[in-house]
Design an enzyme around this catalytic site. Structure first.
Site, short mmCIF file in Angstrom:
data_model
loop_
_atom_site.label_atom_id
_atom_site.label_comp_id
_atom_site.label_asym_id
_atom_site.label_seq_id
_atom_site.Cartn_x
_atom_site.Cartn_y
_atom_site.Cartn_z
N GLY A 150 0.83 -1.20 0.00
CA GLY A 150 0.00 0.00 0.00
C GLY A 150 0.86 1.25 0.00
O GLY A 150 1.83 1.35 0.76
N ALA A 151 0.51 2.19 -0.89
CA ALA A 151 1.32 3.41 -1.03
C ALA A 151 0.48 4.65 -0.78
O ALA A 151 0.68 5.68 -1.41
CB ALA A 151 1.96 3.46 -2.42
N GLY A 152 -0.46 4.55 0.16
CA GLY A 152 -1.16 5.75 0.62
C GLY A 152 -0.36 6.43 1.71
O GLY A 152 0.86 6.22 1.84
N HIS B 52 -18.11 5.81 5.06
CA HIS B 52 -16.89 6.61 4.97
C HIS B 52 -15.64 5.92 5.50
O HIS B 52 -14.59 5.98 4.86
CB HIS B 52 -17.10 7.92 5.72
CG HIS B 52 -15.97 8.88 5.65
ND1 HIS B 52 -15.46 9.36 4.46
CD2 HIS B 52 -15.23 9.47 6.63
CE1 HIS B 52 -14.47 10.20 4.69
NE2 HIS B 52 -14.29 10.26 6.00
N HIS C 285 -20.30 9.14 7.19
CA HIS C 285 -20.05 10.58 7.23
C HIS C 285 -21.35 11.32 6.94
O HIS C 285 -22.06 10.99 5.99
CB HIS C 285 -18.98 10.95 6.19
CG HIS C 285 -18.40 12.31 6.39
ND1 HIS C 285 -19.13 13.47 6.21
CD2 HIS C 285 -17.15 12.71 6.75
CE1 HIS C 285 -18.35 14.51 6.45
NE2 HIS C 285 -17.16 14.07 6.79
N GLU D 207 -16.34 17.81 6.50
CA GLU D 207 -16.77 18.40 7.76
C GLU D 207 -16.17 19.80 7.94
O GLU D 207 -16.66 20.59 8.74
CB GLU D 207 -16.33 17.48 8.90
CG GLU D 207 -16.93 17.77 10.25
CD GLU D 207 -16.57 16.68 11.23
OE1 GLU D 207 -16.19 17.04 12.36
OE2 GLU D 207 -16.66 15.49 10.88
N GLU E 211 -6.02 2.77 7.88
CA GLU E 211 -7.39 2.28 8.01
C GLU E 211 -7.48 0.76 8.02
O GLU E 211 -8.43 0.20 8.55
CB GLU E 211 -8.27 2.86 6.89
CG GLU E 211 -9.75 2.66 7.14
CD GLU E 211 -10.64 3.37 6.13
OE1 GLU E 211 -11.86 3.15 6.16
OE2 GLU E 211 -10.11 4.14 5.29
N LEU F 82 -18.06 13.04 -1.03
CA LEU F 82 -17.93 13.69 0.27
C LEU F 82 -17.87 15.21 0.17
O LEU F 82 -17.18 15.76 -0.67
CB LEU F 82 -16.66 13.19 0.96
CG LEU F 82 -16.54 13.54 2.44
CD1 LEU F 82 -17.62 12.85 3.25
CD2 LEU F 82 -15.17 13.13 2.95
N GLN G 118 -18.13 3.98 10.04
CA GLN G 118 -18.56 5.37 10.15
C GLN G 118 -19.29 5.82 8.90
O GLN G 118 -18.82 5.59 7.78
CB GLN G 118 -17.35 6.27 10.38
CG GLN G 118 -17.73 7.74 10.51
CD GLN G 118 -16.58 8.60 10.96
OE1 GLN G 118 -15.83 9.12 10.15
NE2 GLN G 118 -16.42 8.72 12.27
N ARG H 10 -19.42 12.53 14.32
CA ARG H 10 -20.08 12.15 13.07
C ARG H 10 -21.22 11.15 13.26
O ARG H 10 -22.22 11.20 12.55
CB ARG H 10 -19.04 11.59 12.09
CG ARG H 10 -18.12 12.66 11.57
CD ARG H 10 -17.00 12.09 10.74
NE ARG H 10 -16.17 13.16 10.19
CZ ARG H 10 -15.05 12.96 9.51
NH1 ARG H 10 -14.62 11.72 9.32
NH2 ARG H 10 -14.35 13.98 9.04
N ARG I 22 -14.80 7.37 14.85
CA ARG I 22 -13.61 8.20 14.67
C ARG I 22 -13.99 9.68 14.63
O ARG I 22 -14.93 10.07 13.95
CB ARG I 22 -12.89 7.82 13.37
CG ARG I 22 -11.71 8.73 13.07
CD ARG I 22 -10.98 8.30 11.82
NE ARG I 22 -11.74 8.44 10.60
CZ ARG I 22 -11.94 9.60 9.96
NH1 ARG I 22 -11.48 10.74 10.46
NH2 ARG I 22 -12.61 9.63 8.83
N PHE J 194 -13.43 21.27 14.34
CA PHE J 194 -13.95 20.03 13.75
C PHE J 194 -14.79 19.31 14.78
O PHE J 194 -14.63 19.51 15.99
CB PHE J 194 -12.79 19.13 13.28
CG PHE J 194 -12.75 18.92 11.80
CD1 PHE J 194 -13.18 17.73 11.24
CD2 PHE J 194 -12.31 19.93 10.96
CE1 PHE J 194 -13.13 17.53 9.87
CE2 PHE J 194 -12.26 19.74 9.59
CZ PHE J 194 -12.68 18.54 9.03
N SER K 299 -8.00 10.61 11.29
CA SER K 299 -7.51 9.59 10.34
C SER K 299 -6.19 10.00 9.70
O SER K 299 -5.26 9.19 9.61
CB SER K 299 -8.56 9.32 9.26
OG SER K 299 -8.86 10.49 8.54
N ALA L 186 -0.23 6.06 5.05
CA ALA L 186 0.41 5.19 6.04
C ALA L 186 1.57 4.43 5.42
O ALA L 186 2.65 4.31 6.03
CB ALA L 186 -0.61 4.21 6.63
N GLY L 187 1.39 3.90 4.22
CA GLY L 187 2.44 3.13 3.57
C GLY L 187 3.67 3.95 3.26
O GLY L 187 4.81 3.52 3.50
#
Length: 615
Positions: free
Chosen positions: A12-14, A361, A250, A263, A391, A260, A248, A294, A402, A116, A407, A16-17
Site C-alpha cells: 500500500g502506497a497511501g 466513509h 459521514h 466536515e 485504516e 464527500l 462510520q 459524526r 472516529r 472540527f 484519520s 500510512a504506507g
C-alpha cells in the site's frame, strides 16, 4: 514466477504506507507494493485537516485531545493508543511542515487551525480549533508531500502490483497453533497488472497499509479501489479482524451520490437544516450543534428524514447551508467541495443550500495491532514480522466512532511507528523459508476465474451485495435487517463460486482483478454483519434500534472475528479463536466450508472512565 527479496515489504502506497517507507528505507532495504500509482491512493481524497494540539490559534493541549478521542469513540478506544497519538500529533504535523506541506497560515505566519466535530476545549466546554489544514485538500497535499520525499530518498516502488496472498509459516485458518510456537511472516504474493505475471516478495517484515473497505456499501465516499484487500488477506489466513461492526457514516455526502463534502464546511460555519429551515442539530447536540461527532450527526440527519422533515421532492435528504458565509471565505477555505456541489448536483453554494445525506466513509475496525504497529493473532500474541497501519489496522484509537481529522493523524503517527518497528525487527531477523510453491493458491484461483467459459457477472454480485448492505446494515440496524443481510451474503458467496469474466487475456486484466476484489468485499461484509448481529447494544457508529442503549456491562470489549475450520462433530463450536478459550462472546456463524468465530479483547483503560456521552 519471479522471486524478489527485501528486508521490509510495505503493501500500500497511501499515507500510512509511504510514511512507513520513509522510516524503513533509511534503515533497511525496503520495497513498496501498490495496486495504484501512489499519488492516486485514497489518502488524496481526505479534505478537512489533520488535528494536533498546537495551540496556534487558541488554548489547547494533548490531554484534551486524548479525552475527546476517547469520548468520541464512545469509550471503546484503547486509551494507551489514544495518548500516543495525541502526544505525537504535534511532531507529526511539524514533520510534514518541514517536508514542505503547504498548510494554511494565520496572519502571524503560524499554521492555521479550524474547528472540527467532537474536538473541544477543557473536556467539552466548547469547540476548539485543532485541525491543521491546507484549504480542503489536506489529504492530497499529504500524499504529494510524502511521495516527493519517497522519490527524494529513492524508495523502491512496484506500482500496479496487486498483493493477493500473505505468506506465514502457520496457517491459522486451518486451526490452532501448537502451544508455545510462534507465527512468523515470510512474504507476499502479487500479480503484476501489466504482464499478468506472478511475483513472490520474500521479506523479513511485511507492513499492511492497504486502506479501507467502503465499497461493501453502495453509497460511499470511498474510491472504487477500497475493497478491503489487506483485511481480507489477513482474515483468510486466520488472523482476527477487530471491531468490524463499527463503520462510520459521514454525515455530509452529496445526496444520492455519496461524494464527500468535508466536515470542514461545518467547521467554517455551515449549518445543517431540514425542510422547514430549522437548524435541527440544536435539538440533538445543544452545546456544539453541527460540530457533534459524526455518528451523532449522521443519525440525527437520518432521523429527520425518517420523521418526514427531509427536503427535496422525495423528502430523502437534508440541506447543508453555506449561504450566510462570504463567497470570498468559501473560495479561500472550501474551494473543492463547493465545486463538487456545482459539478455533480448543479447547485450554487453561494446562494443555495446543498442536498446531503450520510455516506459510508471509514472502517473503525481492522487488523488488530498494538501501539508498535505489530499485528496480533489473538488477544496478546503478535505475528513476528507482520505490522499494519492506517485504516486497514485497528490499534484502536478510534473505538466505535472516529473523530474527524484523526484519520490523517493516525496514518502519520502509526505509519511512522510501523516503519520504525518493521525495520528494527528486520535488522536482527532471519528470512523464513518460503513454501515449496508459494504462488500455487493464487495462480490456481486466478486461472479458475479467468478460464471459466461463463457464469455469474462480477457487477451483478457486487451490486446485490452493496444494495443489501445499504438497506440492512447502514446507519440504523436491527436483528431482522442484519439477519437478512447475512442471508444475502451467504447466497452471494455461493454465487461467487461460479463467477466468470469477459476478459480472458493475461495483460492489463482489470476485469479479473475486480473479480478477486469482489471476494474480498464478501469476506469483509460478513465480518461486519456477524459482529453487528452479536453486539446487542448501540455504541458509536453501530446503532441497534432493538438495543438503543450502550451496554458497558455486556459489551465494553472489542470484537475479534476469527476464520476457523468447521467443527468435526457438525455442530457450532462456541467460544473464541486462538487465545480466547473462555469464549467471552460465545458466538459463531457457520458457512459452507468454514466458520466465523467471535472472540473478544478487553479495552485498555488508563485515566478516563466511561460516562454518558453528551454534547
Amino acid at each position: 514466477m519471479q522471486i524478489h527479496q527485501y528486508d521490509v515489504v510495505i503493501v500500500g502506497a497511501g499515507g500510512a504506507g509511504m510514511r512507513a517507507a520513509l522510516e524503513s528505507s533509511t534503515r533497511v532495504r525496503t520495497a513498496v507494493i501498490s495496486k495504484l500509482y501512489p499519488t492516486r491512493s485514497h489518502t488524496g481524497a481526505a479534505q478537512g485537516g489533520m488535528c494536533a494540539a498546537l495551540a496556534n490559534v487558541e488554548e489547547d493541549n494533548w490531554e484534551w485531545h486524548t479525552f475527546d478521542t476517547v469520548k468520541g469513540g464512545d469509550y471503546l478506544v484503547d486509551q494507551d493508543a489514544a495518548e500516543v497519538m495525541a502526544k505525537e500529533a504535534i511532531d507529526a504535523v511539524l514533520d510534514l511542515e518541514k517536508m514542505g506541506l503547504p498548510f494554511n497560515r494565520t496572519p502571524e505566519g503560524r499554521i492555521d487551525q479550524r474547528r472540527f466535530g467532537g474536538h473541544t476545549r477543557n473536556h467539552g466546554e466548547a469547540a476548539v480549533r485543532r485541525s491543521c489544514y491546507a484549504a480542503d485538500r489536506t489529504g492530497h497535499m499529504i500524499l504529494q508531500t510524502l511521495y516527493q520525499q519517497c522519490v527524494k530518498n529513492e524508495v523502491e516502488f512496484f506500482n500496479e502490483f496487486y498483493v493477493l496472498d500473505l505468506l506465514v509459516d502457520h496457517d491459522l485458518a486451518a486451526g490452532h497453533v501448537p502451544e508455545g510456537e510462534e507465527v512468523t511472516v515470510s512474504g507476499v504474493v502479487a500479480y503484476e497488472l501489466a504482464t499478468g505475471e506472478i511475483h513472490v516478495f520474500r521479506a523479513k517484515s511485511v507492513v499492511l497499509a492497504t486502506g479501507g473497505a467502503g465499497k461493501i456499501f453502495k453509497t460511499t465516499s470511498n474510491a472504487h479501489t477500497l475493497t478491503g484487500d489487506g483485511m481480507a488477506l489477513a482474515y483468510r489466513r486466520g488472523i482476527p479482524l477487530e471491531d468490524m461492526e463499527f463503520f462510520q457514516f459521514h454525515p455530509t455526502g452529496l445526496a444520492g451520490l455519496g461524494i464527500l463534502l468535508s466536515e470542514a464546511a461545518r467547521g467554517e460555519g455551515a449549518i445543517l437544516r431540514n425542510s422547514e429551515g430549522e437548524r435541527f442539530m440544536e435539538r440533538y447536540a445543544p452545546t456544539i450543534k453541527d460540530l457533534a461527532p459524526r455518528d451523532i450527526v449522521a443519525r440525527s440527519m437520518a432521523n429527520e428524514v425518517r420523521e418526514g422533515r427531509g427536503a427535496g421532492p422525495n423528502k430523502d435528504y437534508v440541506l447543508l447551508d453555506l449561504t450566510h458565509l462570504e463567497p470570498a471565505h468559501i473560495d479561500a477555505k472550501l474551494p473543492d467541495i463547493t465545486e463538487f456541489a456545482r459539478t455533480y448536483l448543479g447547485v450554487e453554494p453561494y446562494t443555495e443550500p446543498v442536498p446531503v445525506y450520510p455516506t459510508a466513509h471509514y472502517a473503525m475496525g481492522g487488523v488488530p495491532t498494538n501501539i508498535e504497529a505489530q499485528v496480533l493473532r489473538n488477544e496478546t500474541d503478535v505475528i513476528r514480522g507482520l505490522f499494519a497501519a492506517g485504516e486497514v489496522a485497528c490499534v484502536s484509537v478510534h473505538g466505535s466512532n472516529r473523530l474527524g481529522t484523526n484519520s490523517l493523524l493516525d496514518i502519520n503517527v502509526f505509519g511512522k511507528r510501523a516503519g520504525i518497528s518493521a525495520a528494527a525487527y528486520a535488522v536482527d531477523a532471519e528470512f523464513v523459508e518460503l513454501p515449496e510453491d508459494p504462488a500455487a493458491t493464487v495462480t490456481a484461483g486466478l486461472e479458475l476465474i479467468r478460464t471459466r467459459p461463463d457464469g455469474e457477472r462480477v457487477a451483478d454480485i457486487r451490486k446485490a451485495l452493496q444494495e443489501s448492505m445499504d438497506l440492512n446494515a447502514q446507519v440504523f440496524r436491527t436483528k431482522e435487517s442484519l439477519t437478512q443481510a447475512l442471508e444475502d451474503i451467504k447466497a452471494l458467496r455461493k454465487r461467487y463460486l461460479s463467477v466468470s469474466v469477459q476478459d480472458k487475456s493475461r495483460t492489463f486484466n482489470t476485469d479479473l482483478l475486480e473479480a478477486v476484489e469482489l471476494g474480498f468485499l464478501i469476506d469483509i461484509a460478513e465480518t461486519v454483519v456477524v459482529g453487528a448481529l452479536n453486539r446487542e447494544e448501540s455504541r458509536g457508529g453501530h446503532f441497534r434500534e432493538d438495543f438503543p442503549k450502550r451496554d458497558d456491562e455486556g459489551f465494553m470489549k472489542h470484537t475479534m472475528a476469527y476464520r476457523r475450520p468447521l467443527p468435526t462433530d457438525g455442530h457450532r463450536q462456541w467460544g473464541g479463536g486462538d487465545g480466547d478459550t473462555e469464549g467471552r462472546f460465545a458466538y459463531s456463524e457457520v458457512f459452507d466450508d468454514y466458520q466465523l468465530v467471535l472472540g473478544s479483547k478487553p479495552v485498555t483503560m488508563t485515566r478516563y472512565q466511561p460516562m454518558e456521552r453528551k454534547y
